[in-house]
Design a protein around this motif. Structure first.
Motif, PDB file in Angstrom:
ATOM      1  N   GLY A   1       1.132  -1.316  -0.010  1.00  0.00           N
ATOM      2  CA  GLY A   1      -0.054  -0.066  -0.112  1.00  0.00           C
ATOM      3  C   GLY A   1       0.756   1.291   0.198  1.00  0.00           C
ATOM      4  N   THR A   2       1.954   1.287   0.705  1.00  0.00           N
ATOM      5  CA  THR A   2       2.893   2.307   0.774  1.00  0.00           C
ATOM      6  C   THR A   2       3.530   2.572  -0.590  1.00  0.00           C
ATOM      7  OG1 THR A   2       3.520   1.747   2.926  1.00  0.00           O
ATOM      8  CG2 THR A   2       4.822   3.297   1.983  1.00  0.00           C
ATOM      9  N   ALA A   3       3.884   1.663  -1.409  1.00  0.00           N
ATOM     10  CA  ALA A   3       4.290   1.795  -2.604  1.00  0.00           C
ATOM     11  C   ALA A   3       3.167   2.258  -3.534  1.00  0.00           C
ATOM     12  CB  ALA A   3       4.635   0.093  -3.154  1.00  0.00           C
ATOM     13  N   GLY A   4       1.925   1.936  -3.548  1.00  0.00           N
ATOM     14  CA  GLY A   4       1.030   2.218  -4.249  1.00  0.00           C
ATOM     15  C   GLY A   4       0.949   3.800  -3.926  1.00  0.00           C
ATOM     16  N   LEU A   5       1.042   4.537  -2.706  1.00  0.00           N
ATOM     17  CA  LEU A   5       1.164   5.813  -2.432  1.00  0.00           C
ATOM     18  C   LEU A   5       2.176   6.507  -3.210  1.00  0.00           C
ATOM     19  CD1 LEU A   5       0.518   5.967   1.392  1.00  0.00           C
ATOM     20  CD2 LEU A   5      -1.175   6.671  -0.592  1.00  0.00           C
TER      21      LEU A   5
END
Length: 174
Positions: free
Chosen positions: A41-45
């Protein structure tokens, strides 16, 4: 709200729920799985903000490191579904106390920092001046002199190696 704002809210809720699930999971493998979701999810951000390099690094290094965590959790627990320690009132109290202290430190830093004169705000107001090239960043990352990042990187790698060896020593004593 545009599509980018909606995607940000979806990713933020996903990361928050996965973080909570990571902390409250009883199984080591499930906790690692939820941690994997947090890092993805952090990579998605990062991808949402347009930082494709950071998103790729986040996916490959950190989320890929979760696969190593899977292997170690299986090896260290002998493949059993070993449960984590039981929660007691003392652990809940100390956890809540540490959370309050952490929030207080975060709030103090947030309110005492001079955001108006910060480097990021100045860089956004004058984006065409003082642009640093990728060659300069690469040279600085590998520099060993003052301000270089090679020594801290090596110290962290030695620390991680020591943690791995310590984990294996603890597992071997069982």
């Amino acid at each position: 709200m545009n599509a980018q704002d909606i995607m940000f809210v979806i990713l933020a809720v996903f990361i928050a729920l996965s973080s909570i699930a990571t902390v409250v999971a009883k199984s080591i493998v499930r906790a690692a799985t939820y941690l994997f979701f947090v890092l993805i999810g952090t990579a998605g951000l990062y991808f949402l903000m347009g930082y494709t390099f950071l998103g790729s690094v986040q996916t490959m290094v950190y989320a890929g490191g979760i696969i190593v965590l899977y292997v170690f959790s299986i090896f260290l627990t002998s493949g059993q579904t070993e449960e984590l320690s039981q929660t007691t009132k003392g652990k809940i109290f100390s956890g809540a106390l540490l959370a309050v202290v952490g929030i207080a430190v975060f709030a103090t830093v947030l309110w005492t920092h001079n955001w108006v004169g910060s480097v990021a705000v100045e860089a956004l107001s004058k984006p065409s001046e003082d642009i640093i090239s990728m060659e300069t960043i690469g040279t600085q990352m590998l520099a060993t002199d003052k301000g270089g990042f090679l020594l801290p990187f090596e110290v962290v790698s030695v620390l991680l190696l020591a943690c791995i060896v310590a984990g294996l020593v603890i597992a071997r004593k069982r």
